[in-house]
Design a protein around this motif. Structure first.
Motif: not given
Length: 330
Positions: A46-53
């Motif tokens: 699963p390619v989720e939306l990017p986190d802060l980093a």
């Protein structure tokens, strides 16, 4: 036919050929199970939306192609864009570069990227929309209403910017809040606080002008969605407890939910949602009544300046005023 042919072709690969087949979809729920069995597409990533980093790394990658004027703090931009996709972040850098060119500069500055975050979130500034004097006042009080309620919440995200410049998305103004750190869990109290902040704009209009306008349409939509999720998905109501009353239609696209309960229960859900929003509205109204003097002062300041930073807002909010009656000591 296409599916059968694809399955046949994949079965034909010899183990010694060293061929890896990759495929991508945003509708994994509608794939044929035959495609997903071992030996075919048997590993799911699963390619989720990017986190802060992730957002910071993506911004850095795209910023390499743009001439910039130090200091540039991309982590501030990453913090201000939770939920942004890689394409959104690339667009933010691009919009920042375009703004620098429009301003006649050869290098993009931090303020260009900060303004481009707003362009991506709320649209371009719409210079052609000229509000009447009264409308501008209403929008000022509306936005300061949101901001004062937000500032009075212990765990809420700090206010970073308030503006009453109309945008192409249709917004006549907005209040921007940015979390200090990324959060993955929300407590019930935080959700209730958020509801009160959504109600702050309408509450300010009622308190000052004793009337309602269409300006709170988006707030109402967001508040209703959050309150409904609290009851149907997050198990945050006393009446229903930990009972799932809705299902998410598509986790990878718009995350719409549909109710999965009896019609009688659905009526109770509507009533519970109404009660949550009503309580949040009363709470927002109470906070604004207690800070009515500051509401007037800040709204007049915003009316004059049109855009103020969170720092300006907090300085004015905390400033003691000699004309103000002293607060009773606890």
């Amino acid at each position: 036919q296409t599916l059968n042919q694809l399955l046949t072709e994949m079965d034909g690969f010899d183990n010694h050929k060293g061929i890896v087949v990759l495929a991508a979809t945003n509708r994994p729920d509608s794939l044929d199970p035959a495609l997903l069995r071992p030996g075919r597409f048997d590993r799911r990533i699963p390619v989720e939306l990017p986190d802060l980093a992730g957002r910071k790394a993506i911004l850095e990658l795209h910023a390499k192609d743009v001439k910039t004027q130090p200091p540039i703090d991309l982590s501030a931009i990453a913090r201000a864009t939770p939920g942004a996709s890689g394409a959104d972040l690339a667009n933010i850098i691009n919009e920042g570069a375009l703004r620098a060119v429009r301003m006649g500069r050869s290098r993009a500055m931090q303020e260009d990227f900060e303004e481009s975050v707003e362009v991506v979130i709320a649209g371009q500034q719409r210079k052609s929309t000229v509000l009447s004097d009264h409308e501008k006042q209403v929008v000022s009080y509306h936005e300061i209403g949101h901001a004062i309620v937000a500032a009075s919440m212990k765990e809420g995200a700090p206010v970073t910017k308030i503006t009453i410049v109309p945008r192409t998305s249709g917004a006549l103004g907005y209040t921007m809040q940015v979390e200090e750190d990324e959060k993955f869990l929300t407590t019930r109290q935080e959700a209730l606080d958020k509801l009160a902040v959504y109600c702050g704009g309408r509450a300010a209009e009622e308190l000052i002008f004793n009337e309602m306008t269409t300006g709170a349409a988006n707030d109402i939509e967001q508040a209703t969605k959050l309150a409904r999720n609290m009851i149907t998905r997050f198990g945050m109501s006393e009446e229903f407890g930990m009972m799932a009353l809705g299902t998410v239609q598509n986790a990878y696209l718009n995350q719409d939910t549909s109710l999965t309960c009896a019609p009688g229960t659905a009526e109770h859900v509507d009533e519970a949602v109404r009660k949550l929003i009503e309580d949040a509205h009363s709470r927002a109204l109470q906070i604004l009544k207690e800070n009515k003097f500051k509401l007037h002062e800040l709204a007049r300041y915003l009316y004059k300046k049109e855009t103020i930073t969170g720092q300006e807002f907090m300085t004015l909010l905390k400033r003691e005023n000699p004309l103000m009656p002293p607060k009773p000591q606890a």
